[in-house]
Design an enzyme around this catalytic site. Structure first.
Site, PDB file in Angstrom:
ATOM      1  N   ASP A   1     -12.953  29.874   2.569  1.00  0.00           N
ATOM      2  CA  ASP A   1     -12.919  30.169   4.002  1.00  0.00           C
ATOM      3  C   ASP A   1     -14.318  30.479   4.526  1.00  0.00           C
ATOM      4  O   ASP A   1     -15.137  31.051   3.807  1.00  0.00           O
ATOM      5  CB  ASP A   1     -11.981  31.374   4.232  1.00  0.00           C
ATOM      6  CG  ASP A   1     -11.581  31.510   5.690  1.00  0.00           C
ATOM      7  OD1 ASP A   1     -11.857  30.595   6.487  1.00  0.00           O
ATOM      8  OD2 ASP A   1     -10.974  32.550   6.029  1.00  0.00           O
TER       9      ASP A   1
ATOM     10  N   ASN B   1      -3.463  23.502   8.893  1.00  0.00           N
ATOM     11  CA  ASN B   1      -4.713  22.849   9.313  1.00  0.00           C
ATOM     12  C   ASN B   1      -4.479  21.577  10.133  1.00  0.00           C
ATOM     13  O   ASN B   1      -5.373  21.111  10.833  1.00  0.00           O
ATOM     14  CB  ASN B   1      -5.610  22.517   8.113  1.00  0.00           C
ATOM     15  CG  ASN B   1      -6.294  23.723   7.517  1.00  0.00           C
ATOM     16  OD1 ASN B   1      -6.632  23.736   6.331  1.00  0.00           O
ATOM     17  ND2 ASN B   1      -6.519  24.766   8.313  1.00  0.00           N
TER      18      ASN B   1
END
Ligand code: FPP
Length: 245
Positions: free
Chosen positions: A20, A68
């Site tokens: 991340d 996503n």
């Protein structure tokens, strides 16, 4: 900085990583998010090589989640292009380090080019046995659990399986991670302390490690640091300390 020589023999068998911070890394430098993702692929290579170096048997990377798909179309295209170019480029690294590629997730939903490239590298590396690198692509843990329940229900309905025989092993067999052991160490970068729908069943007893480092800056020495931290912990699996000693 932790060096690999400082790690003892208690190497976690399965390390999973939530990569991340690519976007924030780029923003901090005044660059496009795509450049953050591009630099994220360099960190992927660092960690894959580092994991192989210290004999981690299974490394699983959260490369693209089911959530996503809600990102802007252009960013999704960038990530898919990066996946294809990385697979083309890194097959050499995988072969050199005797690494087998594996993938988990709803692979049918990937663009054809990405899926084909992925399947080709999986096929070419299938006999490698030093480490298994699993890419989680279009992966979501809840989706995986729904798929598992559906498959088991069909077996029950068709009298192939009796409900009282459903146990952990049966569930494991129907998960995408069917051939993987439970996760020992879960790492998340960028300072966020969330699991974000990643391997919910498989992390039941995992040690969690959070670092503020943004993913593109994550180096193999940071992986060694996480493993060192893991080695200082006592994993009790519900038992007392006395029982363990
Ligand atoms: C999180 O950063 C990262 C991702 C959504 C994808 C990870 C992808 C890569 C490292 C590159 C391609 C992967 C492979 C395996 C070749 P973010 O965009 O969520 O960062 P932010 O939270 O700072 O916005």
């Amino acid at each position: 900085m932790i060096k690999k020589e400082q790690l003892n023999t208690n190497i976690p068998g399965h390390v999973a990583v939530i990569m991340d911070g690519n976007g924030r890394w780029a923003k901090k430098k005044g660059l496009f998010r795509a450049i953050g993702h591009e630099n994220g692929t360099k960190a992927v290579r660092e960690v894959v090589e580092g994991a192989a170096e210290i004999n981690i048997k299974h490394l699983t990377l959260y490369a693209f989640s089911t959530e996503n798909w809600n990102r802007p179309k252009l960013e999704i295209q960038t990530l898919m292009k990066l996946l294809v170019s990385s697979l083309k480029k890194e097959i050499k690294t995988l072969q050199k380090n005797n690494i087998k590629l594996n993938a988990i997730g709803n692979l049918d939903s990937l663009p054809e080019k990405a899926r084909n490239e992925l399947l080709e590298v999986i096929e070419k590396t299938k006999t490698n046995d030093h480490m298994t690198l699993t890419l989680a692509l279009s992966y979501g843990s809840r989706e995986e659990l729904i798929k598992t329940v559906q498959e088991i229900s069909i077996k029950v309905k068709n009298n192939v399986l009796s409900p009282h025989l459903i146990n952990e092993a049966v569930i494991n067999k129907h998960l995408y991670t069917t051939n993987l052991p439970d996760v020992d160490l879960l790492i998340r970068t960028s300072g966020e302390r969330r699991i974000s729908n990643f391997l919910l069943w498989q992390i039941a007893y995992a040690e969690l490690y959070f670092t503020k480092i943004l993913w593109p800056d994550f180096k193999r020495s940071d992986l060694f640091e996480a493993v060192f931290d893991y080695q200082q912990r006592e994993r009790r699996f519900g038992k007392t300390s006395d029982q363990l000693s």
